[in-house]
Design a protein around this motif. Sequence first.
Motif, mmCIF file in Angstrom:
data_model
loop_
_atom_site.group_PDB
_atom_site.id
_atom_site.type_symbol
_atom_site.label_atom_id
_atom_site.label_comp_id
_atom_site.label_asym_id
_atom_site.label_seq_id
_atom_site.Cartn_x
_atom_site.Cartn_y
_atom_site.Cartn_z
ATOM 1 N N THR A 404 7.086 8.002 8.637
ATOM 2 C CA THR A 404 5.724 8.099 9.179
ATOM 3 C C THR A 404 4.804 7.095 8.487
ATOM 4 O OG1 THR A 404 6.139 10.459 9.373
ATOM 5 C CG2 THR A 404 3.853 9.739 9.667
ATOM 6 N N GLN A 405 4.902 7.055 7.157
ATOM 7 C CA GLN A 405 4.058 6.118 6.407
ATOM 8 C C GLN A 405 4.420 4.679 6.768
ATOM 9 O OE1 GLN A 405 5.150 7.300 2.473
ATOM 10 N NE2 GLN A 405 4.158 9.298 2.648
ATOM 11 N N ARG A 406 5.725 4.420 6.921
ATOM 12 C CA ARG A 406 6.161 3.053 7.243
ATOM 13 C C ARG A 406 5.611 2.637 8.607
ATOM 14 N NH1 ARG A 406 6.189 -0.900 5.035
ATOM 15 N NH2 ARG A 406 7.318 0.006 3.303
ATOM 16 N N ALA A 407 5.674 3.574 9.585
ATOM 17 C CA ALA A 407 5.153 3.268 10.923
ATOM 18 C C ALA A 407 3.659 2.960 10.829
ATOM 19 C CB ALA A 407 5.405 4.444 11.859
#
Length: 417
Positions: A404-407
Amino acid sequence: MSGRIADPTRWREGAERIAWARTFMPATRAIGDELAAAGTVRDVRIAISDVLEPKTANLALSLAEAGADVAVSCVGRDTDDAVAAALAHAGIPVYAFAAAGSAEDRENVLALLGHRPDIIVDDGSATIRLAHIERPDVLDAAIGATEQTTSGVRPLRTMERLGELRLPVVAANDARTKSLFDNAHGTGQTVVFAVADLLGEPFAGAHVVVAGYGRVGSGIARHASALGARVTVAEVDPVAALQAAFAGYAVLPLVDAVADADILISASGVAGTVGFEHLQRLPEHAAVAVGGGVSQEIALDDAVRRGAVEVSRSGKVSALRIPGGRTIRILDDGHCINVSAAEGNPVQIMDLSFGVQLAAVAYLIEERDRLDARVYALPRAADDRVAAAALASFGGTVDTVSETQRAFLDSWRPAAP
Ligand SMILES: NC(=O)c1ccc[n+]([C@@H]2O[C@H](COP(=O)([O-])OP(=O)(O)OC[C@H]3O[C@@H](n4cnc5c(N)ncnc54)[C@H](O)[C@@H]3O)[C@@H](O)[C@H]2O)c1
């Protein structure tokens, strides 16, 4: 075997201290092991010019164990003769002995360059710069160089700007795992302790003036303050001066700050930072030291030309009578005090700096076909690798970025309302 050292019989003493230091150098060991496994430095000629003590010896040995053809030099005042003997005993040509004067220091660097290194690992860029003047033929055949400190990177950037740099250089100093730790932590601590040891006086209650509030100066100010000193900072960069003010220090021009200083420490890395006008204003018995480390950071040659006279000397503390001023104390003739009068940075800190140097050597070799005669930053991944290897030994474990953070990080679109 080639090389020039003081006393080969002292090798056991040096080898014991090198082995002890090695146990505190996980990052250097881990990256050295990777170089060995990958064969990255096999048969690469590598010249190291650095402070010659047990930690640096481990850098040299890591490269040699990984298959590199290593040679080492160091200026006399920063040479530990027992360590030099241990490296020579291990089969590494060493051009360094503690009694060397400046002419012999220069001969030693030229002898090092005589090995026609593919890579120069430097500290202060004196070897890289001398090679540009005396041995450009060596540079033209070389892969590149890596530079360990701020005052060494600065002239290399000038050479790049002037179009005079002849080979790719990695600014190892600027890696986060180098300057955020070596400059900011290790140097601050060891400079303050070296000054305290030489003077044998408490910092508590003393007025300490720090010239230059960069990474080194801020560390010196923090450690002096922690020992109870009242700290005043002198800066020429308004942002750095503001940082010092936000950290709670008084900020004044140096000429005003020194008037009631007990201890003045220069951390600018700029020659002439402490000039005759500053020496003249210092109170009786004030002490002056250098934590930065370029030649004439305290303008002592100029002071002598203007009539300053050494009136006494006790070990590494000399008393200098200043015409129109008072008698002040100069620590170790203005040399870089934590190195010339103490053991340099702590081993856990130098582990990071040398891990960075090894990563920089690998980068130069792996990217050799793509690099020009410019100053390069160490890629972030290499920096991260050094930090990860060291973090484990501090008992820490790094967290990971979730999907989620990477997205989120990879997207530029605002979130749906
Ligand atoms: N002794 C050691 O073990 C050790 C370790 C690392 C770095 N160094 C050396 O320490 C020096 C400083 O390194 P750094 O990383 O902090 O550099 P830096 O560039 O972060 O900081 C230097 C600061 O000095 C200031 N300055 C320059 N001239 C000045 C002057 N005349 N008066 C007051 N301030 C002035 C600059 O504005 C800058 O803020 C360099 O020479 C570096 O090579 C020494």
